[in-house]
Write an enzyme that holds these catalytic residues in place. Sequence first.
Site, short mmCIF file in Angstrom:
data_model
loop_
_atom_site.label_atom_id
_atom_site.label_comp_id
_atom_site.label_asym_id
_atom_site.label_seq_id
_atom_site.Cartn_x
_atom_site.Cartn_y
_atom_site.Cartn_z
N GLY A 162 7.65 4.20 3.44
CA GLY A 162 8.23 5.45 3.91
C GLY A 162 9.52 5.18 4.65
N LYS B 202 1.36 -2.33 8.97
CA LYS B 202 2.56 -1.49 8.93
C LYS B 202 3.70 -2.21 9.62
CE LYS B 202 4.11 3.23 10.05
NZ LYS B 202 3.65 4.54 10.56
N LEU C 193 0.83 -1.21 0.00
CA LEU C 193 0.00 0.00 0.00
C LEU C 193 0.86 1.26 0.00
CD1 LEU C 193 -2.78 -0.99 2.57
CD2 LEU C 193 -2.94 -0.96 0.08
N GLY C 194 2.09 1.16 0.46
CA GLY C 194 2.96 2.33 0.51
C GLY C 194 4.22 2.02 1.29
N MET D 168 10.05 4.93 7.84
CA MET D 168 9.95 4.01 8.97
C MET D 168 9.78 2.57 8.49
SD MET D 168 7.14 3.87 12.07
CE MET D 168 7.86 5.18 13.05
N ASP E 199 -0.11 15.91 11.56
CA ASP E 199 0.14 15.66 10.14
C ASP E 199 -1.18 15.49 9.39
OD1 ASP E 199 1.81 15.44 7.97
OD2 ASP E 199 2.25 13.32 8.25
N VAL F 268 3.91 -0.40 4.39
CA VAL F 268 2.52 -0.71 4.73
C VAL F 268 1.99 -1.69 3.68
CG1 VAL F 268 0.22 0.19 5.16
CG2 VAL F 268 2.21 1.56 5.77
#
Length: 724
Positions: A24, A43, A21-22, A26, A137, A29
Amino acid sequence: MEPLRGADPAGIAGYRVLRRLGAGGMGVVYLARSRPGSLVALKVIRAAHADDPGFRARFRREVETAGRVASPWVVPLLEADPDAESPWLATAFVPGPSLGEAVEECGPLPYRSVRFLGARLAEALEAVHGAGLVHRDVKPGNVLLAVDGPRVIDFGIARMPEDTALTASGMVVGSPGFLSPEQAQGRGREIGPASDVFSLGCLLAFAASGGRPFGRGSAAEVLVRTVRDEPDLAGVPAPLLPLLRDCLAKEPGDRPTVAEIRGTLDGAEPHDRGNGGWLPEPATRLLARRSTAALALPAVEATVVSGAAPGVATAPGSQEPSRSGTRRRLLVLGSAAGILAAGVTAARWTADRPGRASTRGGGTRLPRLVVALQADLTGGHKTAGLAQEHGVRLAVDRLNARTDRGFDLALQVHDDAGSPPRAQRIARQLAADGQVRAVIGPTTDACAEAVLAEYQKALLPVVSVSVGLDGAAKYRTYAATRPPDGSLAAPLVAYLVRTARARKTLLVDDAAEGDFSWNICASVSEAMPAGRHPTSRRTLAADDDTAGDYRALAGSVTDAGADAVVFAGGQARAAKLALALRDAGYSGARLATQRALGPLFLTTAGDAAEGWVFATAFLDPARVRAAKPFVTAYRERFGTTPPWYSAEAYDAALFVGSAMTTLGASRAERGAIAGRLRDTEYRGITKRLHYTSSSTGYTEKALYLFQVSGGRFRFLGQFEDATA
């Protein structure tokens, strides 16, 4: 959603990992399925950070923070293990797009939708602030759209106002463009609930107008404007202006509370949820597409990871879902004789039958090595498949004409007709046939997805010519001699920027092409230089195929003032768009990919096809100086000019032959050939083939441009040269 990559786990703590899904700084996901069968967003912290006590502590804090917030408009935390070897957390999965995606693809939301959006997000932030937290955020990417309303996600940097762990003086944390002035200046101890109100104001202005109130550009530029300049609210409906100006006040004390925002928006006028819900029709259709994609994922019994201990990731396996979302079944090695007896496929040979071999001048018999071609020779892609067969046959002839070859090369040809089940049966046959040392093919992505795991299991090298799969690098026996589909964005961007000098580009995502179209549009949008070459996106739904649909689409191009259009669909729909654009009087640049390049486009579009430009992963060998001997041989043997992908197939076969020749007949076993292909550099008539660790695999710069001129496709050349 994106396909899994080679290093991604098949499962974590009993969750079956399905898609990405994505990702980053960290971690990553994933979309995953729980044992009971529900979909979750999983995650997982990156391995590089898992051993960092400080990083692990921050992740543990994220888990604790997310668990404190209860609201119907906040995605709930379901389960987590911050102390696992690879720390993870699972939240409910929302299949809809983010607010940012929806506005980019469908345009700004109407006033009615923005009011409902703002009221629900204010309600969500009430719950966040009521738990003693500040989200920090609030941005379009952290708001997902669902049928009944929005959902807030990502509490990675949420904190209590008094917490200084991430708010040391001078530290800027968050997303420029949606930060409050106190965040932009790193005034950590002043960042409270009012900071989220400012971010919410930026978000609602974006939703209502499609623009950011403090513009775009570098992070530093945007932060300076946030602190010093008044917001640009052009395009925001007049009834929203007073509220948004108050939300965007520079001083925290001058902003309304989230409760006041909710009251203002809920009380403005009765909310009409008729006519399909709270979102406009284009956004609702986008949401439906995403939901349909989620529903098409593998069934529960095919995805649950059995026996996985909590916190332990299992290695990727053959049950991993395919890109199309259908179940990938385990393949069983079958008897070659049984398959042939069933009449599944017939093998045609271009060399002597087994047991015979040619001889050297002195009478010494040469060893005989076998390669197989698997191609679509009778199905929907038979033009490309037959071109590849002819190219490979010429390459085999050339290899067998060499006096220093050391072996005779025999060719088996198998027709999978573009059918994945038939391709699987052929793969089982070839895997079981110990004489076959390598396979060239298949023709299509779907057939490649169906067979690569089988060939990998048999250590059988596979060299493809026309397959554009992304993420197939996990198969170590697989060599793709063309760049993946996603690379086709590069020629489009080069032409838009260098040749067309486009000032505004409209990207048309053809839903009928699935992930391919979406990824092309996303890649072009991301690669276009920010500010100087803005892009916007429209979606042509899979069931939009009437003349009115194309007239409306052409109208949106002219209404947007676009001077360039990129269409990521196939031939028939590209032709209909070409006709609609011509009728609308549009004369700007018109671009597409190789999926729209073909005779159907020319015959259907007629004179409206003139000027269209296409990005391809194949060239016209008749226009390449190095390919002249091949073109001559092809015409003599087959009586026609060599079609697309014939020369690339010729190179692919010689690439395999080069690896086998280097090894020698006695050492040219399957595993050795697969390894040797990674060390072989072959300079062919179409491209230079050598392995790189990049996503392009074995090719570099093998991307080209064609343009319709005089009713035919004219080859412009390698895209960097053609746009210089």
